[in-house]
Enzyme design. Sequence first.
Site, PDB file in Angstrom:
ATOM      1  N   ARG A 166       0.821  -1.234   0.000  1.00 52.73           N
ATOM      2  CA  ARG A 166       0.000   0.000   0.000  1.00 52.73           C
ATOM      3  C   ARG A 166       0.844   1.269   0.000  1.00 52.73           C
ATOM      4  NH1 ARG A 166      -1.950  -3.306  -1.250  1.00 52.73           N
ATOM      5  NH2 ARG A 166      -3.749  -4.482  -0.571  1.00 52.73           N
ATOM      6  N   SER A 241     -11.055   0.399   2.723  1.00 52.67           N
ATOM      7  CA  SER A 241     -10.342   0.095   3.975  1.00 52.67           C
ATOM      8  C   SER A 241      -9.749   1.378   4.555  1.00 52.67           C
ATOM      9  CB  SER A 241      -9.192  -0.880   3.717  1.00 52.67           C
ATOM     10  OG  SER A 241      -9.705  -2.068   3.201  1.00 52.67           O
ATOM     11  N   GLU A 340      -5.042   4.254   6.064  1.00 49.54           N
ATOM     12  CA  GLU A 340      -4.686   4.050   4.651  1.00 49.54           C
ATOM     13  C   GLU A 340      -4.960   5.275   3.769  1.00 49.54           C
ATOM     14  OE1 GLU A 340      -5.825   0.291   2.538  1.00 49.54           O
ATOM     15  OE2 GLU A 340      -6.498   1.671   0.991  1.00 49.54           O
TER      16      GLU A 340
HETATM   17  C1  LIG Z   1     -15.297   0.933  -1.688  1.00 47.02           C
HETATM   18  C2  LIG Z   1     -13.795   1.055  -1.881  1.00 47.02           C
HETATM   19  C3  LIG Z   1     -13.054  -0.084  -2.037  1.00 47.02           C
HETATM   20  C4  LIG Z   1     -11.654   0.008  -2.197  1.00 47.02           C
HETATM   21  N1  LIG Z   1     -10.941  -1.150  -2.354  1.00 47.02           N
HETATM   22  C5  LIG Z   1      -9.602  -1.099  -2.467  1.00 47.02           C
HETATM   23  C6  LIG Z   1      -8.841  -2.300  -2.591  1.00 47.02           C
HETATM   24  O1  LIG Z   1      -9.375  -3.395  -2.612  1.00 47.02           O
HETATM   25  N2  LIG Z   1      -7.503  -2.192  -2.676  1.00 47.02           N
HETATM   26  C7  LIG Z   1      -6.857  -0.988  -2.678  1.00 47.02           C
HETATM   27  O2  LIG Z   1      -5.627  -0.986  -2.776  1.00 47.02           O
HETATM   28  N3  LIG Z   1      -7.553   0.164  -2.590  1.00 47.02           N
HETATM   29  C8  LIG Z   1      -8.903   0.151  -2.473  1.00 47.02           C
HETATM   30  N4  LIG Z   1      -9.624   1.311  -2.352  1.00 47.02           N
HETATM   31  C9  LIG Z   1      -8.907   2.595  -2.308  1.00 47.02           C
HETATM   32  C10 LIG Z   1      -8.896   3.355  -3.650  1.00 47.02           C
HETATM   33  O3  LIG Z   1      -9.992   3.029  -4.441  1.00 47.02           O
HETATM   34  C11 LIG Z   1      -7.621   3.072  -4.461  1.00 47.02           C
HETATM   35  O4  LIG Z   1      -6.486   3.469  -3.721  1.00 47.02           O
HETATM   36  C12 LIG Z   1      -7.616   3.816  -5.803  1.00 47.02           C
HETATM   37  O5  LIG Z   1      -6.504   3.430  -6.569  1.00 47.02           O
HETATM   38  C13 LIG Z   1      -7.619   5.333  -5.647  1.00 47.02           C
HETATM   39  O6  LIG Z   1      -7.871   5.892  -6.923  1.00 47.02           O
HETATM   40  P1  LIG Z   1      -8.356   7.386  -7.080  1.00 47.02           P
HETATM   41  O7  LIG Z   1      -8.229   7.751  -8.523  1.00 47.02           O
HETATM   42  O8  LIG Z   1      -9.690   7.569  -6.485  1.00 47.02           O
HETATM   43  O9  LIG Z   1      -7.246   8.146  -6.242  1.00 47.02           O
HETATM   44  P2  LIG Z   1      -7.406   9.482  -5.399  1.00 47.02           P
HETATM   45  O10 LIG Z   1      -8.169   9.182  -4.160  1.00 47.02           O
HETATM   46  O11 LIG Z   1      -7.906  10.574  -6.258  1.00 47.02           O
HETATM   47  O12 LIG Z   1      -5.887   9.766  -5.010  1.00 47.02           O
HETATM   48  C14 LIG Z   1      -5.196   8.884  -4.144  1.00 47.02           C
HETATM   49  C15 LIG Z   1      -3.748   9.375  -3.999  1.00 47.02           C
HETATM   50  O13 LIG Z   1      -3.082   9.276  -5.251  1.00 47.02           O
HETATM   51  C16 LIG Z   1      -2.613  10.557  -5.682  1.00 47.02           C
HETATM   52  N5  LIG Z   1      -2.841  10.577  -7.136  1.00 47.02           N
HETATM   53  C17 LIG Z   1      -3.992  10.249  -7.786  1.00 47.02           C
HETATM   54  N6  LIG Z   1      -3.798  10.300  -9.116  1.00 47.02           N
HETATM   55  C18 LIG Z   1      -2.513  10.682  -9.309  1.00 47.02           C
HETATM   56  C19 LIG Z   1      -1.719  10.903 -10.469  1.00 47.02           C
HETATM   57  N7  LIG Z   1      -2.196  10.734 -11.714  1.00 47.02           N
HETATM   58  N8  LIG Z   1      -0.431  11.301 -10.303  1.00 47.02           N
HETATM   59  C20 LIG Z   1       0.096  11.456  -9.060  1.00 47.02           C
HETATM   60  N9  LIG Z   1      -0.617  11.247  -7.915  1.00 47.02           N
HETATM   61  C21 LIG Z   1      -1.897  10.864  -8.057  1.00 47.02           C
HETATM   62  C22 LIG Z   1      -3.438  11.572  -4.907  1.00 47.02           C
HETATM   63  O14 LIG Z   1      -2.738  12.786  -4.721  1.00 47.02           O
HETATM   64  C23 LIG Z   1      -3.643  10.852  -3.587  1.00 47.02           C
HETATM   65  O15 LIG Z   1      -2.482  10.993  -2.806  1.00 47.02           O
HETATM   66  C24 LIG Z   1     -11.024   1.264  -2.197  1.00 47.02           C
HETATM   67  C25 LIG Z   1     -11.797   2.430  -2.051  1.00 47.02           C
HETATM   68  C26 LIG Z   1     -13.166   2.327  -1.896  1.00 47.02           C
HETATM   69  C27 LIG Z   1     -13.982   3.585  -1.750  1.00 47.02           C
END
Ligand SMILES: Cc1cc2nc3c(=O)[nH]c(=O)nc-3n(C[C@H](O)[C@H](O)[C@H](O)COP(=O)(O)OP(=O)(O)OC[C@H]3O[C@@H](n4cnc5c(N)ncnc54)[C@H](O)[C@@H]3O)c2cc1C
Length: 345
Positions: A166, A241, A340
Amino acid sequence: MIDVKQNVLLKDYSTMRLGGTARYLVEINSRQELEESVLLAQKNSLPILMIGGGSNVIWRDEGFAGMVLVNKITGFRAFEEDASNVFITIGAGEKWDSMVAQTVQMNLTGIESLSLIPGSTGATVVQNVGAYGQEISQTLTNVEVFDLQDLKFKILSSSNCLLSYRSSIFKSNPKNPYLISAVTLNLSKSQPDKSKLYPAVIEYLNQNNITDLTPATIRQAVIDIRSSKLPDPNVIANNGSFFTNPTISYQKFFSLQKSLNQAIPHWKVDTDNVKVAAAWLIEYSGLKDYHDQNTGFATWKTQPLVVINESGKSTRDLIAFRDFIIDTVYNKTGVTLIQEPQILP
Ligand SMILES: Cc1cc2nc3c(=O)[nH]c(=O)nc-3n(C[C@H](O)[C@H](O)[C@H](O)COP(=O)(O)OP(=O)(O)OC[C@H]3O[C@@H](n4cnc5c(N)ncnc54)[C@H](O)[C@@H]3O)c2cc1C
Protein backbone atom coordinates in the site's frame (compact mmCIF):
# COMPACT_ATOMS: atom_id res chain seq x y z
CA MET A 1 -7.36 25.62 -23.40
CA ILE A 2 -7.67 24.79 -19.70
CA ASP A 3 -10.77 25.66 -17.68
CA VAL A 4 -9.73 26.93 -14.24
CA LYS A 5 -12.58 26.74 -11.72
CA GLN A 6 -12.44 28.81 -8.53
CA ASN A 7 -13.61 28.12 -4.96
CA VAL A 8 -14.64 24.54 -5.66
CA LEU A 9 -16.25 22.37 -2.97
CA LEU A 10 -13.77 19.56 -2.32
CA LYS A 11 -16.34 17.17 -0.88
CA ASP A 12 -17.37 16.56 -4.48
CA TYR A 13 -13.82 15.26 -5.08
CA SER A 14 -13.61 12.70 -2.28
CA THR A 15 -15.77 9.63 -1.75
CA MET A 16 -15.75 10.42 2.02
CA ARG A 17 -17.59 13.63 1.04
CA LEU A 18 -15.80 15.98 3.45
CA GLY A 19 -13.59 19.05 3.22
CA GLY A 20 -13.46 22.78 2.55
CA THR A 21 -12.92 24.48 -0.80
CA ALA A 22 -10.09 24.50 -3.31
CA ARG A 23 -8.98 27.92 -4.43
CA TYR A 24 -8.51 26.59 -7.99
CA LEU A 25 -9.36 23.29 -9.68
CA VAL A 26 -8.64 22.12 -13.22
CA GLU A 27 -9.75 18.93 -14.96
CA ILE A 28 -6.81 17.68 -17.03
CA ASN A 29 -7.70 15.96 -20.31
CA SER A 30 -4.29 15.72 -21.98
CA ARG A 31 -0.54 15.89 -21.40
CA GLN A 32 -0.56 19.42 -22.89
CA GLU A 33 -3.23 20.54 -20.39
CA LEU A 34 -1.17 19.00 -17.59
CA GLU A 35 1.92 20.96 -18.60
CA GLU A 36 -0.06 24.17 -19.12
CA SER A 37 -1.75 23.93 -15.70
CA VAL A 38 1.51 23.26 -13.89
CA LEU A 39 3.16 26.26 -15.57
CA LEU A 40 0.19 28.46 -14.62
CA ALA A 41 0.28 27.27 -10.99
CA GLN A 42 4.04 27.73 -10.73
CA LYS A 43 3.85 31.22 -12.31
CA ASN A 44 1.37 32.17 -9.57
CA SER A 45 3.32 30.34 -6.81
CA LEU A 46 0.39 28.01 -6.13
CA PRO A 47 0.94 24.58 -4.60
CA ILE A 48 -0.36 21.68 -6.72
CA LEU A 49 -2.17 18.46 -5.81
CA MET A 50 -3.17 15.87 -8.40
CA ILE A 51 -6.03 13.46 -7.76
CA GLY A 52 -8.02 10.91 -9.74
CA GLY A 53 -11.41 9.74 -8.49
CA GLY A 54 -10.95 10.89 -4.88
CA SER A 55 -11.63 7.39 -3.49
CA ASN A 56 -8.52 7.36 -1.32
CA VAL A 57 -8.35 11.00 -0.20
CA ILE A 58 -9.95 13.04 2.55
CA TRP A 59 -9.80 16.82 2.35
CA ARG A 60 -9.15 18.97 5.38
CA ASP A 61 -11.92 21.28 6.60
CA GLU A 62 -9.63 24.25 5.86
CA GLY A 63 -9.60 23.32 2.16
CA PHE A 64 -6.63 23.89 -0.15
CA ALA A 65 -5.23 27.30 -1.06
CA GLY A 66 -3.65 25.99 -4.23
CA MET A 67 -4.57 24.27 -7.51
CA VAL A 68 -6.13 20.80 -7.58
CA LEU A 69 -5.51 18.93 -10.84
CA VAL A 70 -8.07 16.19 -11.52
CA ASN A 71 -6.51 13.66 -13.86
CA LYS A 72 -8.88 12.77 -16.72
CA ILE A 73 -6.25 11.78 -19.29
CA THR A 74 -7.65 8.92 -21.40
CA GLY A 75 -6.05 6.34 -23.71
CA PHE A 76 -5.70 2.58 -24.11
CA ARG A 77 -3.05 1.09 -26.40
CA ALA A 78 -1.95 -2.55 -26.68
CA PHE A 79 1.48 -3.22 -28.22
CA GLU A 80 4.50 -5.56 -28.48
CA GLU A 81 2.34 -8.61 -28.38
CA ASP A 82 4.06 -11.99 -28.48
CA ALA A 83 2.87 -15.56 -27.91
CA SER A 84 2.44 -15.07 -24.18
CA ASN A 85 2.41 -11.34 -23.30
CA VAL A 86 0.76 -8.06 -24.19
CA PHE A 87 1.90 -4.62 -23.02
CA ILE A 88 -0.85 -2.07 -22.47
CA THR A 89 -0.40 1.66 -21.93
CA ILE A 90 -3.35 3.35 -20.24
CA GLY A 91 -4.02 7.06 -19.64
CA ALA A 92 -3.78 7.82 -15.90
CA GLY A 93 -7.28 9.32 -15.82
CA GLU A 94 -9.04 6.24 -17.21
CA LYS A 95 -11.48 4.65 -14.79
CA TRP A 96 -9.61 1.64 -13.40
CA ASP A 97 -12.47 -0.85 -13.33
CA SER A 98 -13.37 -0.12 -16.97
CA MET A 99 -9.75 -0.91 -17.88
CA VAL A 100 -9.90 -4.19 -15.96
CA ALA A 101 -13.12 -5.02 -17.82
CA GLN A 102 -11.47 -4.25 -21.15
CA THR A 103 -8.40 -6.44 -20.50
CA VAL A 104 -10.61 -9.26 -19.23
CA GLN A 105 -12.64 -9.00 -22.44
CA MET A 106 -9.35 -9.46 -24.31
CA ASN A 107 -8.92 -12.64 -22.21
CA LEU A 108 -5.74 -11.29 -20.57
CA THR A 109 -4.60 -12.28 -17.09
CA GLY A 110 -2.93 -10.09 -14.47
CA ILE A 111 -5.40 -7.56 -13.05
CA GLU A 112 -8.71 -9.48 -12.98
CA SER A 113 -8.60 -9.81 -9.16
CA LEU A 114 -8.32 -6.02 -8.91
CA SER A 115 -11.88 -5.72 -10.26
CA LEU A 116 -14.28 -3.15 -8.84
CA ILE A 117 -11.61 -1.04 -7.12
CA PRO A 118 -12.89 2.52 -7.53
CA GLY A 119 -10.79 5.36 -8.91
CA SER A 120 -8.38 6.09 -11.72
CA THR A 121 -5.66 4.00 -13.35
CA GLY A 122 -2.82 6.38 -12.37
CA ALA A 123 -3.68 6.19 -8.68
CA THR A 124 -3.40 2.38 -8.61
CA VAL A 125 0.37 2.86 -8.64
CA VAL A 126 0.34 5.50 -5.87
CA GLN A 127 -0.61 3.00 -3.19
CA ASN A 128 0.25 -0.17 -5.12
CA VAL A 129 -3.39 -1.25 -5.00
CA GLY A 130 -4.00 -4.81 -4.04
CA ALA A 131 -6.90 -7.18 -3.53
CA TYR A 132 -7.62 -10.89 -3.61
CA GLY A 133 -4.00 -11.92 -4.07
CA GLN A 134 -3.01 -9.45 -6.81
CA GLU A 135 -1.11 -6.16 -6.58
CA ILE A 136 -0.36 -3.67 -9.33
CA SER A 137 3.37 -4.27 -8.64
CA GLN A 138 2.98 -7.74 -10.23
CA THR A 139 2.07 -6.34 -13.67
CA LEU A 140 3.43 -2.79 -13.73
CA THR A 141 6.18 -2.20 -16.31
CA ASN A 142 6.55 1.57 -16.04
CA VAL A 143 4.76 4.86 -15.54
CA GLU A 144 4.96 8.08 -17.49
CA VAL A 145 5.27 11.06 -15.15
CA PHE A 146 5.50 14.82 -15.41
CA ASP A 147 8.40 15.97 -13.22
CA LEU A 148 7.58 19.21 -11.39
CA GLN A 149 11.29 19.93 -10.89
CA ASP A 150 12.46 20.16 -14.49
CA LEU A 151 8.99 20.30 -16.13
CA LYS A 152 9.63 17.28 -18.37
CA PHE A 153 7.73 14.06 -19.07
CA LYS A 154 9.75 10.99 -18.07
CA ILE A 155 9.41 7.23 -17.86
CA LEU A 156 9.96 5.61 -14.45
CA SER A 157 10.44 1.86 -14.44
CA SER A 158 8.41 -0.20 -11.99
CA SER A 159 11.47 -0.70 -9.76
CA ASN A 160 12.00 3.07 -9.57
CA CYS A 161 8.45 3.44 -8.21
CA LEU A 162 9.54 1.64 -4.99
CA LEU A 163 6.27 -0.24 -4.71
CA SER A 164 5.59 -1.89 -1.37
CA TYR A 165 2.51 -2.85 0.66
CA ARG A 166 0.00 0.00 0.00
CA SER A 167 2.81 2.41 -0.75
CA SER A 168 5.20 3.74 -3.39
CA ILE A 169 7.56 6.63 -4.00
CA PHE A 170 4.46 8.70 -4.89
CA LYS A 171 2.87 8.15 -1.47
CA SER A 172 5.79 7.79 0.92
CA ASN A 173 7.84 10.77 -0.24
CA PRO A 174 6.24 14.01 1.01
CA LYS A 175 8.24 15.93 -1.60
CA ASN A 176 7.21 13.62 -4.46
CA PRO A 177 7.68 15.72 -7.63
CA TYR A 178 5.87 13.35 -10.02
CA LEU A 179 2.41 13.56 -11.55
CA ILE A 180 1.46 10.31 -13.28
CA SER A 181 0.16 10.70 -16.85
CA ALA A 182 0.16 7.06 -18.06
CA VAL A 183 0.72 3.53 -16.82
CA THR A 184 2.10 0.53 -18.77
CA LEU A 185 1.18 -2.99 -17.70
CA ASN A 186 2.47 -6.37 -18.85
CA LEU A 187 -0.47 -8.78 -19.04
CA SER A 188 -0.35 -12.45 -19.82
CA LYS A 189 -2.20 -14.61 -22.33
CA SER A 190 -2.05 -17.64 -20.03
CA GLN A 191 -5.10 -18.51 -17.99
CA PRO A 192 -5.14 -17.68 -14.24
CA ASP A 193 -3.01 -19.93 -12.02
CA LYS A 194 -5.24 -21.73 -9.51
CA SER A 195 -2.42 -22.00 -6.96
CA LYS A 196 -2.28 -18.19 -6.77
CA LEU A 197 -5.98 -17.66 -6.14
CA TYR A 198 -7.13 -16.13 -2.88
CA PRO A 199 -9.06 -18.54 -0.58
CA ALA A 200 -12.30 -16.50 -0.76
CA VAL A 201 -12.22 -16.70 -4.57
CA ILE A 202 -11.63 -20.47 -4.51
CA GLU A 203 -14.52 -20.85 -2.07
CA TYR A 204 -16.80 -18.79 -4.34
CA LEU A 205 -15.82 -20.87 -7.42
CA ASN A 206 -16.44 -24.12 -5.54
CA GLN A 207 -19.79 -22.96 -4.16
CA ASN A 208 -20.92 -21.92 -7.63
CA ASN A 209 -19.54 -25.05 -9.35
CA ILE A 210 -17.28 -22.98 -11.59
CA THR A 211 -14.40 -25.08 -12.90
CA ASP A 212 -13.52 -22.93 -15.91
CA LEU A 213 -10.69 -20.65 -14.69
CA THR A 214 -10.57 -17.59 -16.95
CA PRO A 215 -9.97 -13.90 -16.31
CA ALA A 216 -13.73 -13.44 -16.80
CA THR A 217 -14.79 -16.03 -14.21
CA ILE A 218 -12.30 -14.63 -11.68
CA ARG A 219 -13.48 -11.07 -12.34
CA GLN A 220 -17.10 -12.07 -11.79
CA ALA A 221 -16.20 -13.92 -8.58
CA VAL A 222 -14.35 -10.86 -7.23
CA ILE A 223 -17.20 -8.51 -8.21
CA ASP A 224 -19.76 -10.70 -6.45
CA ILE A 225 -17.64 -11.12 -3.30
CA ARG A 226 -16.82 -7.41 -3.09
CA SER A 227 -20.41 -6.31 -3.75
CA SER A 228 -21.67 -8.52 -0.92
CA LYS A 229 -19.11 -7.13 1.55
CA LEU A 230 -18.30 -3.52 0.72
CA PRO A 231 -20.50 -0.41 0.61
CA ASP A 232 -20.82 1.28 -2.79
CA PRO A 233 -19.13 4.70 -2.43
CA ASN A 234 -21.71 6.19 -4.82
CA VAL A 235 -24.39 5.38 -2.24
CA ILE A 236 -22.60 5.42 1.13
CA ALA A 237 -19.65 7.78 1.63
CA ASN A 238 -16.44 5.84 2.40
CA ASN A 239 -12.81 5.32 1.33
CA GLY A 240 -12.76 1.51 1.39
CA SER A 241 -10.34 0.10 3.98
CA PHE A 242 -9.53 2.87 6.42
CA PHE A 243 -6.56 1.02 7.96
CA THR A 244 -3.79 -1.14 6.56
CA ASN A 245 -2.97 -4.56 8.03
CA PRO A 246 -0.25 -3.84 10.63
CA THR A 247 3.09 -5.63 10.53
CA ILE A 248 4.40 -6.90 13.88
CA SER A 249 7.23 -9.20 14.92
CA TYR A 250 6.54 -12.95 15.23
CA GLN A 251 7.56 -12.62 18.89
CA LYS A 252 4.87 -10.00 19.55
CA PHE A 253 2.37 -11.98 17.47
CA PHE A 254 2.81 -15.20 19.46
CA SER A 255 2.64 -13.43 22.82
CA LEU A 256 -0.51 -11.57 21.65
CA GLN A 257 -2.24 -14.81 20.59
CA LYS A 258 -1.35 -16.29 23.95
CA SER A 259 -2.48 -13.34 26.05
CA LEU A 260 -5.79 -12.95 24.15
CA ASN A 261 -6.22 -16.72 23.90
CA GLN A 262 -7.33 -16.25 20.29
CA ALA A 263 -6.19 -17.43 16.84
CA ILE A 264 -5.48 -14.21 14.95
CA PRO A 265 -5.64 -14.23 11.10
CA HIS A 266 -2.17 -13.39 9.80
CA TRP A 267 0.20 -13.57 6.80
CA LYS A 268 3.94 -14.11 6.82
CA VAL A 269 5.96 -11.05 5.75
CA ASP A 270 9.47 -12.42 6.27
CA THR A 271 11.26 -14.64 8.78
CA ASP A 272 10.87 -12.04 11.56
CA ASN A 273 7.59 -10.32 10.81
CA VAL A 274 3.94 -11.05 10.26
CA LYS A 275 0.98 -9.02 9.04
CA VAL A 276 -2.13 -9.28 11.18
CA ALA A 277 -5.70 -8.68 9.98
CA ALA A 278 -6.72 -5.16 11.00
CA ALA A 279 -10.39 -6.11 10.49
CA TRP A 280 -10.02 -8.87 13.08
CA LEU A 281 -8.37 -6.49 15.59
CA ILE A 282 -11.21 -3.96 15.18
CA GLU A 283 -13.90 -6.62 15.54
CA TYR A 284 -12.16 -8.13 18.58
CA SER A 285 -12.09 -4.64 20.13
CA GLY A 286 -15.89 -4.49 19.85
CA LEU A 287 -15.99 -1.93 17.04
CA LYS A 288 -17.68 -3.83 14.19
CA ASP A 289 -20.88 -2.08 13.02
CA TYR A 290 -20.11 0.59 15.61
CA HIS A 291 -22.08 3.83 15.14
CA ASP A 292 -20.83 7.01 16.78
CA GLN A 293 -23.72 9.46 17.15
CA ASN A 294 -21.38 12.27 18.25
CA THR A 295 -19.31 12.38 15.08
CA GLY A 296 -21.68 10.79 12.53
CA PHE A 297 -19.16 8.10 11.49
CA ALA A 298 -19.43 4.32 11.78
CA THR A 299 -17.68 1.08 10.89
CA TRP A 300 -19.31 -1.08 8.21
CA LYS A 301 -21.44 -4.02 9.30
CA THR A 302 -19.79 -6.68 7.13
CA GLN A 303 -16.26 -5.23 6.98
CA PRO A 304 -15.18 -3.24 10.06
CA LEU A 305 -12.07 -1.96 8.25
CA VAL A 306 -14.37 0.37 6.32
CA VAL A 307 -15.31 3.65 8.00
CA ILE A 308 -18.50 5.14 6.59
CA ASN A 309 -19.75 8.70 6.77
CA GLU A 310 -23.38 8.47 7.92
CA SER A 311 -23.98 12.09 8.90
CA GLY A 312 -20.46 13.40 9.58
CA LYS A 313 -19.89 17.03 8.72
CA SER A 314 -16.19 17.59 9.33
CA THR A 315 -12.81 15.98 8.79
CA ARG A 316 -11.96 17.02 12.35
CA ASP A 317 -14.74 14.71 13.58
CA LEU A 318 -13.55 11.90 11.31
CA ILE A 319 -10.06 12.25 12.80
CA ALA A 320 -11.59 12.05 16.30
CA PHE A 321 -13.45 8.85 15.30
CA ARG A 322 -10.26 7.43 13.73
CA ASP A 323 -8.28 8.17 16.91
CA PHE A 324 -11.00 6.54 19.01
CA ILE A 325 -10.65 3.34 16.93
CA ILE A 326 -6.83 3.44 17.06
CA ASP A 327 -6.81 4.01 20.85
CA THR A 328 -9.43 1.32 21.55
CA VAL A 329 -7.62 -1.29 19.44
CA TYR A 330 -4.30 -0.36 21.04
CA ASN A 331 -5.72 -0.65 24.56
CA LYS A 332 -7.26 -4.07 23.79
CA THR A 333 -4.40 -5.58 21.77
CA GLY A 334 -1.28 -3.41 21.99
CA VAL A 335 -1.23 -3.07 18.18
CA THR A 336 -1.26 0.35 16.52
CA LEU A 337 -3.41 0.72 13.39
CA ILE A 338 -2.19 2.89 10.52
CA GLN A 339 -4.55 4.93 8.36
CA GLU A 340 -4.69 4.05 4.65
CA PRO A 341 -6.40 7.00 2.87
CA GLN A 342 -4.47 10.25 2.65
CA ILE A 343 -5.63 13.44 4.33
CA LEU A 344 -4.93 16.35 1.98
CA PRO A 345 -3.30 18.80 1.94
C1 LIG B 1 -15.30 0.93 -1.69
C2 LIG B 1 -13.80 1.06 -1.88
C3 LIG B 1 -13.05 -0.08 -2.04
C4 LIG B 1 -11.65 0.01 -2.20
N1 LIG B 1 -10.94 -1.15 -2.35
C5 LIG B 1 -9.60 -1.10 -2.47
C6 LIG B 1 -8.84 -2.30 -2.59
O1 LIG B 1 -9.37 -3.40 -2.61
N2 LIG B 1 -7.50 -2.19 -2.68
C7 LIG B 1 -6.86 -0.99 -2.68
O2 LIG B 1 -5.63 -0.99 -2.78
N3 LIG B 1 -7.55 0.16 -2.59
C8 LIG B 1 -8.90 0.15 -2.47
N4 LIG B 1 -9.62 1.31 -2.35
C9 LIG B 1 -8.91 2.59 -2.31
C10 LIG B 1 -8.90 3.35 -3.65
O3 LIG B 1 -9.99 3.03 -4.44
C11 LIG B 1 -7.62 3.07 -4.46
O4 LIG B 1 -6.49 3.47 -3.72
C12 LIG B 1 -7.62 3.82 -5.80
O5 LIG B 1 -6.50 3.43 -6.57
C13 LIG B 1 -7.62 5.33 -5.65
O6 LIG B 1 -7.87 5.89 -6.92
P1 LIG B 1 -8.36 7.39 -7.08
O7 LIG B 1 -8.23 7.75 -8.52
O8 LIG B 1 -9.69 7.57 -6.48
O9 LIG B 1 -7.25 8.15 -6.24
P2 LIG B 1 -7.41 9.48 -5.40
O10 LIG B 1 -8.17 9.18 -4.16
O11 LIG B 1 -7.91 10.57 -6.26
O12 LIG B 1 -5.89 9.77 -5.01
C14 LIG B 1 -5.20 8.88 -4.14
C15 LIG B 1 -3.75 9.37 -4.00
O13 LIG B 1 -3.08 9.28 -5.25
C16 LIG B 1 -2.61 10.56 -5.68
N5 LIG B 1 -2.84 10.58 -7.14
C17 LIG B 1 -3.99 10.25 -7.79
N6 LIG B 1 -3.80 10.30 -9.12
C18 LIG B 1 -2.51 10.68 -9.31
C19 LIG B 1 -1.72 10.90 -10.47
N7 LIG B 1 -2.20 10.73 -11.71
N8 LIG B 1 -0.43 11.30 -10.30
C20 LIG B 1 0.10 11.46 -9.06
N9 LIG B 1 -0.62 11.25 -7.92
C21 LIG B 1 -1.90 10.86 -8.06
C22 LIG B 1 -3.44 11.57 -4.91
O14 LIG B 1 -2.74 12.79 -4.72
C23 LIG B 1 -3.64 10.85 -3.59
O15 LIG B 1 -2.48 10.99 -2.81
C24 LIG B 1 -11.02 1.26 -2.20
C25 LIG B 1 -11.80 2.43 -2.05
C26 LIG B 1 -13.17 2.33 -1.90
C27 LIG B 1 -13.98 3.58 -1.75
